[in-house]
Design a protein around this motif. Structure first.
Motif, short mmCIF file in Angstrom:
data_model
loop_
_atom_site.label_atom_id
_atom_site.label_comp_id
_atom_site.label_asym_id
_atom_site.label_seq_id
_atom_site.Cartn_x
_atom_site.Cartn_y
_atom_site.Cartn_z
N GLY A 48 0.83 -1.21 0.00
CA GLY A 48 0.00 0.00 0.00
C GLY A 48 0.86 1.25 0.00
O GLY A 48 1.99 1.26 0.50
N ILE A 49 0.32 2.31 -0.58
CA ILE A 49 1.05 3.57 -0.66
C ILE A 49 0.21 4.71 -0.12
O ILE A 49 -1.02 4.66 -0.13
N VAL B 38 10.09 5.71 2.05
CA VAL B 38 9.58 7.08 2.07
C VAL B 38 10.49 7.96 1.24
O VAL B 38 11.65 7.62 0.99
N GLY B 39 9.95 9.09 0.81
CA GLY B 39 10.79 10.00 0.06
C GLY B 39 10.09 11.30 -0.25
O GLY B 39 8.86 11.41 -0.13
N THR C 282 15.25 9.60 -0.65
CA THR C 282 14.43 8.47 -0.25
C THR C 282 15.19 7.56 0.71
O THR C 282 16.43 7.54 0.71
N LYS C 283 14.44 6.81 1.52
CA LYS C 283 15.04 5.91 2.51
C LYS C 283 14.01 4.85 2.90
O LYS C 283 12.80 5.13 2.89
N HIS D 44 5.83 14.36 -1.42
CA HIS D 44 6.39 13.23 -0.70
C HIS D 44 5.42 12.06 -0.73
O HIS D 44 4.26 12.19 -1.13
N PHE D 45 5.90 10.89 -0.29
CA PHE D 45 5.12 9.66 -0.38
C PHE D 45 5.64 8.66 0.63
O PHE D 45 6.73 8.82 1.21
N GLN D 46 4.85 7.59 0.85
CA GLN D 46 5.29 6.42 1.61
C GLN D 46 4.74 5.16 0.95
O GLN D 46 3.66 5.19 0.36
N LYS D 47 5.49 4.07 1.05
CA LYS D 47 5.06 2.77 0.53
C LYS D 47 5.44 1.68 1.52
O LYS D 47 6.56 1.66 2.04
N ASN D 48 4.50 0.78 1.79
CA ASN D 48 4.77 -0.38 2.63
C ASN D 48 5.56 -1.39 1.81
O ASN D 48 5.03 -1.98 0.86
N VAL D 49 6.82 -1.62 2.15
CA VAL D 49 7.66 -2.57 1.42
C VAL D 49 7.80 -3.88 2.18
O VAL D 49 8.60 -4.75 1.79
N GLY D 50 7.03 -4.05 3.25
CA GLY D 50 7.05 -5.30 4.00
C GLY D 50 5.94 -6.23 3.55
O GLY D 50 5.17 -5.93 2.63
#
Length: 215
Positions: free
Chosen positions: A102-103, A125-126, A138-139, A155-161
């Motif tokens: 999800g983002i 995130v970035g 980004t990190k 800016h944005f966030q993404k669940n990478v798990g």
């Protein structure tokens, strides 16, 4: 150097510092929701004698956000609309829930910087710096990590798990606002003319029309 010139320079510098900072509130609080004509930061103040503890509190951030939507995330905002006592205090809060992959889509807060901490999961995130560099910073964050998004930058966030992720964010405005880029560009009301978007994004007008239909 003549003493008068030194004094004048000091005076100018003092005024510069005075004008560069926000004025301090002149009262303990200004709880939004009053019915008077005197507005403070756009909202009328309640009579201080009628203010209750409920004007300064909010319940519900322990609840999971519903992420069953197209982007797989949910933002539970806690701003002046939820806590009237935030009026004039210049802060707000949010809980963010993310399904796997999800983002929180690219967006800006026109009136606030944001500091985000991860409670559960892993988030990429970035943010993007302004023209002409447009540099992506980004990190990938893990549980307990903190990241700052400067005011008004995309800016944005993404669940990478592989499991749900949760984050908390504090913002430097009682009403930070949000402009989600895709919604604003392709979902404006009325539509931005498709020929303008086609030229701006170097796309065929049919592609632009398709994107506008989704928003």
């Amino acid at each position: 150097m003549a003493p008068s010139i030194i004094f004048f320079g000091f005076l100018v510098l003092s005024f510069s510092f005075a004008l560069a900072s926000d004025p301090s509130p002149l009262q303990d609080f200004c709880v939004a929701g009053g019915d008077g004509n005197v507005l403070v930061n756009g909202l009328a103040c309640k009579d201080p004698k009628s203010v209750q503890a409920s004007d300064f509190s909010f319940s519900g951030l322990h609840m999971l956000g519903n992420t069953s939507n197209a982007v797989g995330s949910r933002v539970t905002a806690v701003n002046v609309a939820q806590i009237p006592g935030l009026n004039t205090l210049g802060i707000s809060f949010a809980r963010l829930d993310y399904a796997p992959s999800g983002i929180n889509p690219p967006h800006t807060h026109p009136r606030a910087s944001e500091i985000l901490t991860v409670l559960e999961g892993s988030l990429e995130v970035g943010f993007v710096t302004s023209n002409p560099e447009n540099r992506l910073i980004t990190k990938v964050l893990q549980k307990g990590d903190v990241f700052v998004f400067p005011v008004n930058l995309v800016h944005f966030q993404k669940n990478v798990g592989t499991r749900n992720a949760v984050a908390l964010a504090a913002l430097s405005s009682q009403n930070p606002g949000v402009i989600t880029i895709a919604n604003a560009v392709f979902g404006s009301n009325p539509d931005i003319p498709s020929d303008i978007l086609a030229k701006a994004f170097q796309l065929h007008k049919n592609v632009v029309n398709s994107l506008q239909s989704k928003f």
